[in-house]
Scaffold this motif. Structure first.
Motif, PDB file in Angstrom:
ATOM      1  N   PHE A 143       0.824  -1.201   0.000  1.00 50.28           N
ATOM      2  CA  PHE A 143       0.000   0.000   0.000  1.00 50.28           C
ATOM      3  C   PHE A 143       0.864   1.259   0.000  1.00 50.28           C
ATOM      4  O   PHE A 143       2.088   1.208   0.160  1.00 50.28           O
ATOM      5  N   GLU A 144       0.193   2.371  -0.172  1.00 51.91           N
ATOM      6  CA  GLU A 144       0.855   3.686  -0.183  1.00 51.91           C
ATOM      7  C   GLU A 144       0.422   4.461   1.050  1.00 51.91           C
ATOM      8  O   GLU A 144      -0.747   4.430   1.437  1.00 51.91           O
ATOM      9  N   GLU A 145       1.377   5.140   1.681  1.00 55.68           N
ATOM     10  CA  GLU A 145       1.061   5.921   2.872  1.00 55.68           C
ATOM     11  C   GLU A 145       1.775   7.265   2.802  1.00 55.68           C
ATOM     12  O   GLU A 145       2.971   7.331   2.527  1.00 55.68           O
ATOM     13  N   ASN A 146       1.004   8.325   3.034  1.00 62.21           N
ATOM     14  CA  ASN A 146       1.540   9.694   2.962  1.00 62.21           C
ATOM     15  C   ASN A 146       2.228   9.958   1.624  1.00 62.21           C
ATOM     16  O   ASN A 146       3.273  10.605   1.548  1.00 62.21           O
ATOM     17  N   GLY A 147       1.624   9.415   0.557  1.00 64.07           N
ATOM     18  CA  GLY A 147       2.159   9.635  -0.784  1.00 64.07           C
ATOM     19  C   GLY A 147       3.385   8.813  -1.101  1.00 64.07           C
ATOM     20  O   GLY A 147       4.001   8.994  -2.164  1.00 64.07           O
ATOM     21  N   GLU A 148       3.744   7.883  -0.242  1.00 58.01           N
ATOM     22  CA  GLU A 148       4.959   7.089  -0.426  1.00 58.01           C
ATOM     23  C   GLU A 148       4.588   5.629  -0.674  1.00 58.01           C
ATOM     24  O   GLU A 148       4.053   4.961   0.203  1.00 58.01           O
ATOM     25  N   PRO A 149       4.865   5.101  -1.881  1.00 56.95           N
ATOM     26  CA  PRO A 149       4.532   3.709  -2.177  1.00 56.95           C
ATOM     27  C   PRO A 149       5.555   2.756  -1.565  1.00 56.95           C
ATOM     28  O   PRO A 149       6.582   3.170  -1.043  1.00 56.95           O
ATOM     29  N   GLY A 150       5.256   1.466  -1.651  1.00 59.32           N
ATOM     30  CA  GLY A 150       6.209   0.451  -1.227  1.00 59.32           C
ATOM     31  C   GLY A 150       6.051  -0.056   0.184  1.00 59.32           C
ATOM     32  O   GLY A 150       6.832  -0.885   0.639  1.00 59.32           O
ATOM     33  N   HIS A 151       5.037   0.427   0.922  1.00 61.65           N
ATOM     34  CA  HIS A 151       4.798  -0.117   2.265  1.00 61.65           C
ATOM     35  C   HIS A 151       4.187  -1.511   2.130  1.00 61.65           C
ATOM     36  O   HIS A 151       3.393  -1.773   1.232  1.00 61.65           O
ATOM     37  N   PHE A 152       4.554  -2.407   3.035  1.00 62.64           N
ATOM     38  CA  PHE A 152       3.978  -3.748   2.979  1.00 62.64           C
ATOM     39  C   PHE A 152       3.811  -4.289   4.379  1.00 62.64           C
ATOM     40  O   PHE A 152       4.499  -3.874   5.319  1.00 62.64           O
ATOM     41  N   THR A 153       2.868  -5.230   4.511  1.00 57.22           N
ATOM     42  CA  THR A 153       2.648  -5.871   5.802  1.00 57.22           C
ATOM     43  C   THR A 153       2.032  -7.241   5.572  1.00 57.22           C
ATOM     44  O   THR A 153       1.224  -7.419   4.645  1.00 57.22           O
ATOM     45  N   PRO A 154       2.391  -8.250   6.368  1.00 58.99           N
ATOM     46  CA  PRO A 154       1.703  -9.554   6.278  1.00 58.99           C
ATOM     47  C   PRO A 154       0.306  -9.443   6.858  1.00 58.99           C
ATOM     48  O   PRO A 154       0.033  -8.601   7.721  1.00 58.99           O
ATOM     49  N   LEU A 155      -0.576 -10.291   6.361  1.00 63.38           N
ATOM     50  CA  LEU A 155      -1.967 -10.292   6.813  1.00 63.38           C
ATOM     51  C   LEU A 155      -2.270 -11.569   7.590  1.00 63.38           C
ATOM     52  O   LEU A 155      -1.801 -12.659   7.227  1.00 63.38           O
ATOM     53  N   PHE A 156      -3.065 -11.410   8.648  1.00 68.08           N
ATOM     54  CA  PHE A 156      -3.481 -12.557   9.453  1.00 68.08           C
ATOM     55  C   PHE A 156      -5.000 -12.547   9.562  1.00 68.08           C
ATOM     56  O   PHE A 156      -5.603 -11.510   9.822  1.00 68.08           O
ATOM     57  N   PHE A 157      -5.596 -13.721   9.338  1.00 66.83           N
ATOM     58  CA  PHE A 157      -7.053 -13.846   9.316  1.00 66.83           C
ATOM     59  C   PHE A 157      -7.524 -14.719  10.484  1.00 66.83           C
ATOM     60  O   PHE A 157      -6.864 -15.688  10.875  1.00 66.83           O
ATOM     61  N   THR A 158      -8.683 -14.339  11.044  1.00 63.63           N
ATOM     62  CA  THR A 158      -9.291 -15.115  12.120  1.00 63.63           C
ATOM     63  C   THR A 158     -10.692 -15.542  11.669  1.00 63.63           C
ATOM     64  O   THR A 158     -11.147 -15.195  10.562  1.00 63.63           O
TER      65      THR A 158
END
Length: 246
Positions: free
Chosen positions: A185-200
């Motif tokens: 995702f992009e945050e504060n106009g800066e691309p390249g942010h990433f995070t793992p996702l966990f589902f319940t």
């Protein structure tokens, strides 16, 4: 040699000596060292001694000269020295009013030129603040450029600590775990942010057609555009709701 010449030579020598001392002082406060370790390791190598010094009853980070670590940017070193005169303020490195028991660090994003590490207190007893540490690449290594304190995952003013639109991917390179879905995702106009996702079992997913069910990550395709709401932790985002976009 006349007395006047001796005075002139002595004066010149004194000026050269003072200039040399001034240069040494300037070099020690402005030189920028880098480390070839990973950004996450660099941050923890700085944070853990700082935490231990804060907890100590016989010393502190400033006595240990940790605020002048050459892996910090000159601007950050200067800011830490300034904060020393305000001991009642929130700690500018830990972003806590009381020293936590331990710390956790997670890479928010990393490119060839910049990385961002999230440092959180564990347990989060005293404050909901967390430290956002930015590192910059320089001469084949990394240095810590800035440390910013921001509301963390336990802040009471938001229903969700993570709300972003981005893309679902699973084909990720090491050291990321390709068994988990990741969110770019992009945050504060800066691309390249990433995070793992966990589902319940409480994670709900809404399809493009509008149907909402308990999430089944096995049905995802990549890359799929999505809007996610969830709770951010040092491991990643625990998904509360995910809406697929066309």
């Amino acid at each position: 040699m006349s007395k006047q010449k001796i005075i002139i030579i002595s004066t010149i020598g004194l000026i050269v000596l003072l200039a040399g001392i001034a240069y040494i002082i300037w070099d020690n406060t402005t030189r920028q060292e880098v480390s070839t370790e990973t950004p996450g390791d660099i941050v923890l190598d700085f944070y853990l001694p700082w935490l231990n010094a804060v907890k100590s009853t016989t010393t502190d980070p400033y006595i240990e000269n940790l605020s002048q670590d050459p892996l910090l940017s000159p601007e950050l070193r200067s800011r830490l020295v300034t904060s020393q005169s305000n001991p009642e303020a929130i700690d500018p490195v830990l972003c806590q009013t009381m020293p936590p028991e331990k710390l956790a660090a997670r890479t928010v994003f990393q490119t060839e030129e910049k990385a961002e590490i999230l440092v959180t207190a564990r347990p989060a007893t005293f404050s909901s603040e967390q430290a956002i540490v930015t590192l910059l690449a320089h001469k084949g290594g990394w240095y810590i450029d800035t440390i910013k304190c921001a509301p963390g995952e336990f802040g009471p003013d938001r229903d969700f600590t993570f709300e972003q639109e981005g893309n679902l991917i699973k084909s990720v390179p090491e050291p990321l775990n390709s068994e988990n879905w990741h969110f770019i995702f992009e945050e504060n106009g800066e691309p390249g942010h990433f995070t793992p996702l966990f589902f319940t079992t409480e994670s709900t997913c809404k399809t493009v057609s509008g149907t909402t069910n308990v999430c089944n990550p096995d049905t995802f395709t990549e890359p799929s555009q999505a809007f996610i709401q969830g709770e951010m932790t040092e491991e990643g985002v625990t998904v509360k709701s995910l809406e697929l976009k066309s």
